[in-house]
Design a protein around this motif. Sequence first.
Motif, PDB file in Angstrom:
ATOM      1  N   SER A 130     -12.864   3.731   4.958  1.00  0.00           N
ATOM      2  CA  SER A 130     -13.489   4.033   4.040  1.00  0.00           C
ATOM      3  C   SER A 130     -14.551   4.877   3.875  1.00  0.00           C
ATOM      4  N   LYS A 131     -15.083   5.686   2.842  1.00  0.00           N
ATOM      5  CA  LYS A 131     -15.814   6.556   2.565  1.00  0.00           C
ATOM      6  C   LYS A 131     -16.911   6.113   1.394  1.00  0.00           C
ATOM      7  N   ASN A 132     -18.248   6.096   1.568  1.00  0.00           N
ATOM      8  CA  ASN A 132     -19.147   5.682   0.948  1.00  0.00           C
ATOM      9  C   ASN A 132     -18.924   6.213  -0.474  1.00  0.00           C
ATOM     10  N   TRP A 155      -9.060   5.831   2.450  1.00  0.00           N
ATOM     11  CA  TRP A 155      -8.304   6.672   2.899  1.00  0.00           C
ATOM     12  C   TRP A 155      -7.022   5.609   3.422  1.00  0.00           C
ATOM     13  N   ASN A 156      -5.716   5.883   2.984  1.00  0.00           N
ATOM     14  CA  ASN A 156      -4.512   5.290   3.277  1.00  0.00           C
ATOM     15  C   ASN A 156      -3.979   5.709   4.733  1.00  0.00           C
ATOM     16  N   MET A 157      -4.360   4.916   5.588  1.00  0.00           N
ATOM     17  CA  MET A 157      -3.828   5.182   6.711  1.00  0.00           C
ATOM     18  C   MET A 157      -2.592   4.658   7.438  1.00  0.00           C
ATOM     19  N   ASP A 158      -1.850   4.203   6.243  1.00  0.00           N
ATOM     20  CA  ASP A 158      -0.420   3.910   6.159  1.00  0.00           C
ATOM     21  C   ASP A 158       0.320   5.420   5.973  1.00  0.00           C
ATOM     22  N   VAL A 159      -0.543   6.405   5.426  1.00  0.00           N
ATOM     23  CA  VAL A 159       0.163   7.511   5.159  1.00  0.00           C
ATOM     24  C   VAL A 159      -0.291   8.545   5.977  1.00  0.00           C
ATOM     25  N   ALA A 201     -18.730  18.809  -3.850  1.00  0.00           N
ATOM     26  CA  ALA A 201     -19.489  17.525  -3.158  1.00  0.00           C
ATOM     27  C   ALA A 201     -18.630  16.218  -3.031  1.00  0.00           C
ATOM     28  N   GLU A 202     -17.479  16.125  -4.016  1.00  0.00           N
ATOM     29  CA  GLU A 202     -16.637  15.062  -4.188  1.00  0.00           C
ATOM     30  C   GLU A 202     -15.170  15.440  -3.590  1.00  0.00           C
ATOM     31  N   TRP A 203     -15.121  16.002  -2.609  1.00  0.00           N
ATOM     32  CA  TRP A 203     -13.946  16.670  -2.062  1.00  0.00           C
ATOM     33  C   TRP A 203     -12.912  15.407  -1.871  1.00  0.00           C
ATOM     34  N   HIS A 204     -13.556  14.475  -1.135  1.00  0.00           N
ATOM     35  CA  HIS A 204     -12.663  13.395  -0.721  1.00  0.00           C
ATOM     36  C   HIS A 204     -11.802  12.666  -1.752  1.00  0.00           C
ATOM     37  N   ALA A 205     -11.904  12.813  -3.089  1.00  0.00           N
ATOM     38  CA  ALA A 205     -11.196  12.401  -4.352  1.00  0.00           C
ATOM     39  C   ALA A 205     -10.434  13.464  -4.702  1.00  0.00           C
ATOM     40  N   PHE A 206     -10.241  14.375  -4.308  1.00  0.00           N
ATOM     41  CA  PHE A 206      -9.579  15.385  -4.958  1.00  0.00           C
ATOM     42  C   PHE A 206      -7.950  15.138  -5.193  1.00  0.00           C
ATOM     43  N   PHE A 207      -7.303  14.614  -4.226  1.00  0.00           N
ATOM     44  CA  PHE A 207      -5.988  14.330  -4.166  1.00  0.00           C
ATOM     45  C   PHE A 207      -5.679  12.781  -4.061  1.00  0.00           C
ATOM     46  N   GLY A 208      -5.586  12.014  -5.057  1.00  0.00           N
ATOM     47  CA  GLY A 208      -5.389  10.618  -4.842  1.00  0.00           C
ATOM     48  C   GLY A 208      -4.069   9.967  -4.340  1.00  0.00           C
TER      49      GLY A 208
END
Length: 622
Positions: free
Chosen positions: A3-5, A126-130, A231-238
């Motif tokens: 997880s990411k805050n 993050w989906n660590m299955d992928v 700033a919100e790069w983590h959610a660029f690609f769902g």
Amino acid sequence: MKSKNRSWRWLAAVVVLGLLVAACGGSSGDTTSTTAGGQTTTTSGDGGTTTTQVAANPGLEGCSTDPLNCNSGPRQDGGDVIYLINQTWDGWNLNRVEGNSVYTVQALEGMQVVIGQYMPDGNWVWNMDVLASEPTFENGVITYELKDGVVWSNADGSTTPVSLDDFILQWKFLSGKPEHCNQGETDDAGNPVEGSIGCFPASTARYEDVVDVTGDGNKVMFHFPEGYKYAEWHAFFGGLYYPAHIAREQGFDIDTPEGVAQASDWFNKNVPTWSGGPYIIENATLAERVVMVPNPNWYGSEKPTLDTVTKEMISDNQSWLPALANREINGGSPASFTPDHIQQLQGMNDVYWGLGSGGAVWEHVDVNLTTLSDPALRKAILTAIDRADARTRIFGDINPQYRNNPIFPMNDPNFYEDHVEKYGYGSGDVEAARQILADAGYTGYDGGAGALKAPDGSTVPAVRFGFLASNTNRARFAELTQSYLAEIGIQVELVAAENLGALLVSPDWDLVIFGWSGSPLFTSSANQFYNSASGSNFGHLSNEQVDELVQAVLEAETLEEAADLVNQAMAIVLGEEAYTLPLWDTMNLTFVGTELVNIRDNHFDSTRAYYNLAQWGLAAAN
């Protein structure tokens, strides 16, 4: 999952939350996850695991205090679940403006390759299955490293590895660049022309800034310009929905703009027969139902236990709870409800139910600036509408939080600024609204519905108020608006639409009420809603200063800088342009039969309760 805050700096007021999350542990590098089977698995830094049982937590009552475990419990094998989707969807391609709805998201949930998502506690995971490792953003490059064995399951039972081509195709669908995809023909209002073949992206935000997509083994890299701020790069690609190999098999040359446009159109018109998720579609009818079965080639750690999951579209809200009582459906997370639903649920002993709101979904009225071109008239309309009266008449004793900012809810302690009440919008102040009209040269504002005269002496045409016919609350709001605007001389004609997407992209409305359903992200939202070039700017706002500000939001280095720019833009969108009237945060209702476990709402994601479909199941016998 890791997880990411969350980006939002506030705690959501929620009753129904979620299930599966993994948080970074102590110095040993341990991670811990609570799984659907009612057990906790701890993975140590050296890869060893230990598993301990945790108590089942049935019901939704505990979600406000234990959002990651409520309604959890061990599952039995087998069973069939029928879950409600309460509105139709207009296509199968989420990337397109006509297919970009919450109902399409829910219809498809379970068949996509998930890279990451917001969980019910508001944290990005993050989906660590992928993923083989957590993605990074360094020197303008976002890097995703895929695990071996992440595959598409095809209709014939074969598999195809998820590849760089899939990511490139997604980029081309959403970049908005003619060298990637023919953009198609639009009418004067910017809406797709029927029969035109193009990508028609719902939003090009961020994707238009990507300069290249490359690969290195299992790594996929999205390259942004040097020095790019995000700033919100983590959610660029769902995630991924549309495989490149399927497009090629259909004969589309996706190395050409024409082929990409043809592929986009084909994916919108055809039921997916492939899957990269825990379930695969067995059969489906557009806007009616989707029947899913477990994906035999699913590579994830959490295996489905249900035999089938059927997503049934039922727009008649009076039939939902009788269907639930008879187990014609097993549950639902509808987009709207009435106080009568709550009263009925209180008398049902074999059903869990809960209400909540995360502030990611809100109702609003937008104005068509093409037809209502005078800012003074728009300001008078937004002032005459009485939010408090409407809220009481629609919800009774249920009081959803007012929304005074399109981007930041009122319980955001850092970034919220009022952009509604400060202008008198939604106050129902008839005298103030009449004064706005008088100052602008209008007459007849005290003569009743249809009496208003424009400064040139002509009669102001009736205002067409569009809404989704099957949404009882929105229909009621539109009816109330007839009386509010009659007080300033305006006749309101109701436009009840069977298809929300078709209504929004049509020119057949002057006012429209609908909801935005999103996530804790905000840096891309203002650009999608208010940029003059955005396909989601349905009311055709065109303001150069707003365009500059929302673009600057995308380039901000910090969330604080981005929020300041957002609020500057909102001062123009509302204060000067009177383009939109936020109403209130949507209260989400979820109800589910007591025979089921691991189903609860997710207020931070458009998938709602479907977000953890792989973990759904029938409760195991005690």
